[in-house]
Design an enzyme around this catalytic site. Structure first.
Site, PDB file in Angstrom:
ATOM      1  N   CYS A  40       0.822  -1.213   0.000  1.00  0.00           N
ATOM      2  CA  CYS A  40       0.000   0.000   0.000  1.00  0.00           C
ATOM      3  C   CYS A  40       0.851   1.257   0.000  1.00  0.00           C
ATOM      4  CB  CYS A  40      -0.911  -0.012   1.224  1.00  0.00           C
ATOM      5  SG  CYS A  40      -1.847   1.516   1.438  1.00  0.00           S
ATOM      6  N   CYS A  98      45.681   8.692   2.488  1.00  0.00           N
ATOM      7  CA  CYS A  98      46.197   8.835   3.837  1.00  0.00           C
ATOM      8  C   CYS A  98      45.032   9.222   4.753  1.00  0.00           C
ATOM      9  CB  CYS A  98      47.279   9.905   3.861  1.00  0.00           C
ATOM     10  SG  CYS A  98      48.149  10.038   5.443  1.00  0.00           S
TER      11      CYS A  98
END
Length: 366
Positions: free
Chosen positions: A52, A337
């Site tokens: 629904c 890094c």
């Protein structure tokens, strides 16, 4: 007596004038047909079917970054189907919602997490009290990225072991989406009493609470307040991810971690890097040659006093992760890094349990 009859006749006429047009509109005008929605007019679109559509609007509309949720029909070939057409089961359309969102605020992956928490993905005959093909579930992808994200998300759910039965929700290419009649839009707002009665008796909420428990609500980074993040994170994690700070070299959790597994965003849990691509750079921070999931990484110029670097951020949480440099080893020549404080390490043995089972195949040779 005559006056009483006249008054009764007047009342009947008045009631007729009021209610006959309403009845006609209810019976006929309410299901005259739908209109096609052009998805290309919107920045980003996601389409989901979860039974629904009245029940599928609220969970998406409340999300930060979602601008609109439309109830409608899709999946079939009939043009401009009406509610009567679709609900009769005579077309191949199913009730769906189309979600318009800003990908810079909320990711498609997050929308998928919200979707799974609204449905019973093991039911191929409908959803809860609503039975029939027109109430079945589906993910309709609009491009290849959405398709791959949907497949990953479904696989994560399968590997999580949360469901004993087979997950049958299909992943299908998006077709023309037809906006349902106006009275279906925002039904939970416009007809709140009727909606609450229907919802409470549908069995949906009871099922979802039983299956998901404390995991029913998705933690969405974009919806965290600063206060909530400060409560959730350590001081260093907050400074790094939210204030773009850098943790001390060699004095962090993962710079020398050699264990097999993956690294995810500390805020959102989105997968970012793998130990398979980690190497010892000598810098004192965890370094990688490439991301685990390219789409979860965002790079942008970081202009400072000593030049311009390339900052790395996570897509969903928008966490500051670190920087990427062009001095890494082969095969990419890159050095991602990262700050340990921006990451959470998931050991290989815990990946399936934590919902990252889809990445286990890269460790099979170990």
């Amino acid at each position: 007596m005559k006056l009483k009859w006249i008054l009764s006749a007047v009342v009947v006429v008045v009631l007729g004038v009021i209610f006959i047009p309403m009845g006609y509109k209810y019976m006929f005008e309410r299901s005259t047909g739908s209109e096609a929605v052009n998805a290309d007019e919107y920045e980003a679109v996601a389409t989901f079917a979860g039974g629904c559509f009245w029940c599928m609007e609220p969970p998406f509309e409340k999300l930060n970054g979602v601008s609109e949720v439309i109830s409608g029909y899709t999946g079939g070939d009939m043009e401009n189907p009406s509610y009567n057409d679709v609900s009769s089961g005579s077309t191949e359309h199913i009730e769906s919602v189309q979600v318009h969102y800003d990908p810079d605020v909320i990711s498609y992956e997050t929308l998928l997490k919200v979707f799974w928490r609204q449905i019973d993905p093991t039911d191929d005959g409908g959803q809860f009290v609503d039975r029939g093909y027109q109430y079945t579930t589906a993910i309709f992808y609009h491009n290849e990225k959405q398709k791959e994200a949907a497949k990953r998300s479904k696989e994560e759910l399968v590997n999580s072991g949360r469901f004993d039965k087979e997950i049958v929700t299909p992943i299908r290419e998006a077709k023309t989406f037809y906006k349902a009649e106006d009275y279906h839009q925002d039904y939970y707002k416009e007809n709140s009493i009727r909606y609450k009665i229907y919802r409470s008796n549908s069995g949906r909420d009871q099922y979802l609470e039983k299956v998901w428990g404390d995991d029913l609500n998705v933690d969405i980074p974009g919806n965290y307040s600063k206060a909530e993040l400060k409560e959730k994170l350590t001081d260093m994690q907050y400074k790094v991810t939210q204030e773009d700070d850098t943790e001390p070299a060699f004095e962090n959790a993962y710079w020398d971690n050699k264990e097999a597994g993956i690294y995810v965003d500390i805020v959102s849990g989105e997968p970012l890097f793998s130990s398979k691509d980690k190497y010892k750079s000598g810098t004192g921070w965890p370094s990688f040659t490439k991301p685990l999931v390219e789409d979860n990484i965002v790079t942008k110029p970081d202009r400072g006093l000593f030049g311009t670097r390339t900052e790395v951020r996570s897509k969903q949480a928008d966490s500051h992760l670190g920087h990427v440099f062009e001095d890494g080893p082969e095969p990419t020549g890159l050095r991602y890094c990262m700050n340990s404080a921006a990451l959470e390490f998931i050991p290989k043995d815990e990946m399936k349990e934590r919902g990252y089972g889809e990445f286990l195949d890269q460790f099979e040779e170990e």
